[in-house]
Write a protein that holds these residues in place. Structure first.
Motif, PDB file in Angstrom:
ATOM      1  N   ASP A  76      55.954  33.544 -38.129  1.00 45.10           N
ATOM      2  CA  ASP A  76      56.236  32.666 -36.992  1.00 45.10           C
ATOM      3  C   ASP A  76      57.395  31.751 -37.366  1.00 45.10           C
ATOM      4  O   ASP A  76      57.936  31.830 -38.466  1.00 45.10           O
ATOM      5  CB  ASP A  76      54.996  31.863 -36.588  1.00 45.10           C
ATOM      6  CG  ASP A  76      54.949  31.586 -35.088  1.00 45.10           C
ATOM      7  OD1 ASP A  76      56.017  31.310 -34.498  1.00 45.10           O
ATOM      8  OD2 ASP A  76      53.852  31.620 -34.505  1.00 45.10           O
ATOM      9  N   TRP A  77      57.748  30.875 -36.416  1.00 44.08           N
ATOM     10  CA  TRP A  77      58.951  30.037 -36.534  1.00 44.08           C
ATOM     11  C   TRP A  77      58.617  28.552 -36.525  1.00 44.08           C
ATOM     12  O   TRP A  77      57.814  28.096 -35.696  1.00 44.08           O
ATOM     13  CB  TRP A  77      59.900  30.319 -35.368  1.00 44.08           C
ATOM     14  CG  TRP A  77      60.511  31.679 -35.387  1.00 44.08           C
ATOM     15  CD1 TRP A  77      59.959  32.840 -34.930  1.00 44.08           C
ATOM     16  CD2 TRP A  77      61.795  32.039 -35.907  1.00 44.08           C
ATOM     17  NE1 TRP A  77      60.817  33.892 -35.122  1.00 44.08           N
ATOM     18  CE2 TRP A  77      61.955  33.432 -35.725  1.00 44.08           C
ATOM     19  CE3 TRP A  77      62.835  31.316 -36.500  1.00 44.08           C
ATOM     20  CZ2 TRP A  77      63.105  34.124 -36.102  1.00 44.08           C
ATOM     21  CZ3 TRP A  77      63.982  31.993 -36.891  1.00 44.08           C
ATOM     22  CH2 TRP A  77      64.109  33.375 -36.699  1.00 44.08           C
ATOM     23  N   GLY A  78      59.243  27.799 -37.425  1.00 47.51           N
ATOM     24  CA  GLY A  78      59.189  26.351 -37.392  1.00 47.51           C
ATOM     25  C   GLY A  78      57.835  25.765 -37.771  1.00 47.51           C
ATOM     26  O   GLY A  78      56.882  26.462 -38.109  1.00 47.51           O
ATOM     27  N   ILE A  79      57.772  24.424 -37.729  1.00 49.11           N
ATOM     28  CA  ILE A  79      56.539  23.726 -38.079  1.00 49.11           C
ATOM     29  C   ILE A  79      55.416  24.103 -37.119  1.00 49.11           C
ATOM     30  O   ILE A  79      54.280  24.348 -37.530  1.00 49.11           O
ATOM     31  CB  ILE A  79      56.776  22.204 -38.085  1.00 49.11           C
ATOM     32  CG1 ILE A  79      57.743  21.823 -39.225  1.00 49.11           C
ATOM     33  CG2 ILE A  79      55.462  21.451 -38.242  1.00 49.11           C
ATOM     34  CD1 ILE A  79      58.142  20.376 -39.236  1.00 49.11           C
ATOM     35  N   ALA A  80      55.736  24.174 -35.833  1.00 46.29           N
ATOM     36  CA  ALA A  80      54.714  24.546 -34.857  1.00 46.29           C
ATOM     37  C   ALA A  80      54.195  25.950 -35.113  1.00 46.29           C
ATOM     38  O   ALA A  80      52.996  26.220 -35.010  1.00 46.29           O
ATOM     39  CB  ALA A  80      55.273  24.438 -33.439  1.00 46.29           C
TER      40      ALA A  80
END
Length: 283
Positions: free
Chosen positions: A28-32
């Motif tokens: 997945d992507w990024g902190i979220a």
């Protein structure tokens, strides 16, 4: 796995549709995105090819430990305090120019690490640094990956699985590029910043998945499988793709074309930076 969440925040749901919970390798992507796929994960591989994790790997090649830190004015005092407590220094902006003291200033540029005298450097970064810093208090192994060490990272994860004696669940988190936007629209990350797709991070994340699959860890989520297929299908063009990506063009425009060259070099080192007590060390 135990994860910490704010008192008023709901606990992550391992059965949520985007948790990829049934798979051994998630992406997945990024902190979220990291939050979405964390439930049940034992190891997180952070990828920020241009340039945080490439810089962490190059720094490790020079014997330098890197403390990941968020970027911005609010985080600056904390970075300075952490550096002082660890006998280190804080990296400066790429555009800071040459040092007037004769010492080499480390920056987010992978080319800046040769000749750095400090043993520990705090590196503020709005993308990979912020993600790694946020994962520092989680009960997971956090690894910095680049094209330079993607096979060594896979070997380390296979060894961790052997040490556990049972399946190791791995999340690969691509940083992307955070673009500050008004509000919290679709794709927004922590702080209301939209995460922009970064082709260089997709390629390197896929390269890590490819290396894991080659070693028999191949129960991939659809998201991880697509990243792997992108790398496999474009493997011979990765150098061009990284340098010609939006981030690569941007860096070339400000005089840092060499960053993309270092980021595209494949399997040139065995170092695997692992986050321990807030610092990436070789272990």
């Amino acid at each position: 796995m135990t994860t910490s969440t704010p008192d008023d925040a709901p606990a992550p749901d391992a059965h949520a549709p985007f948790a990829q919970a049934k798979y051994q390798i998630r992406f997945d992507w990024g902190i979220a995105g990291a939050e979405r796929v964390l439930p049940g994960v034992h190891a997180v591989v952070v990828v920020d090819a241009l340039s945080f994790t490439t810089s962490v790997v190059v720094a490790a090649e020079h014997g330098i430990a890197v403390a990941p830190w968020p970027a911005g004015e609010e985080a600056r005092a904390g970075a300075a305090a952490f550096a002082a407590a660890h006998g280190g220094i804080v990296a400066v902006s790429r555009r800071a120019g040459p040092s007037t003291t004769g010492h080499v200033h480390p920056t987010l540029s992978p080319e800046s690490w040769a000749g750095v005298e400090a043993s520990t450097v705090v590196v503020p970064s709005p993308n990979g640094g912020a993600i790694a810093h946020a994962l520092g208090d989680r009960d997971v192994v956090v690894v910095a990956a680049s094209m330079r060490n993607r096979s060594a990272v896979a070997d380390r994860l296979v060894a961790l699985q052997a040490e556990r004696g049972e399946r190791l669940v791995i999340a690969i988190v691509a940083a992307g590029e955070r673009e500050h936007a008004a509000g919290h629209g679709a794709g927004a990350d922590a702080g209301g910043a939209a995460v922009r797709f970064a082709v260089e991070d997709l390629i390197v994340a896929g390269a890590v998945v490819d290396a894991l699959v080659a070693r028999g860890i191949d129960h991939t989520s659809p998201e991880a499988a697509v990243a792997c297929a992108a790398f496999e299908g474009l493997s011979r063009a990765t150098g061009h793709l990284i340098s010609a990506s939006g981030s690569g063009v941007e860096l070339r425009g400000i005089g840092f074309a060499g960053d993309a060259r270092l980021a595209a070099e494949r399997d040139v080192t065995e170092v695997v930076p692992v986050l321990r007590d807030g610092v990436f060390v070789v272990g």
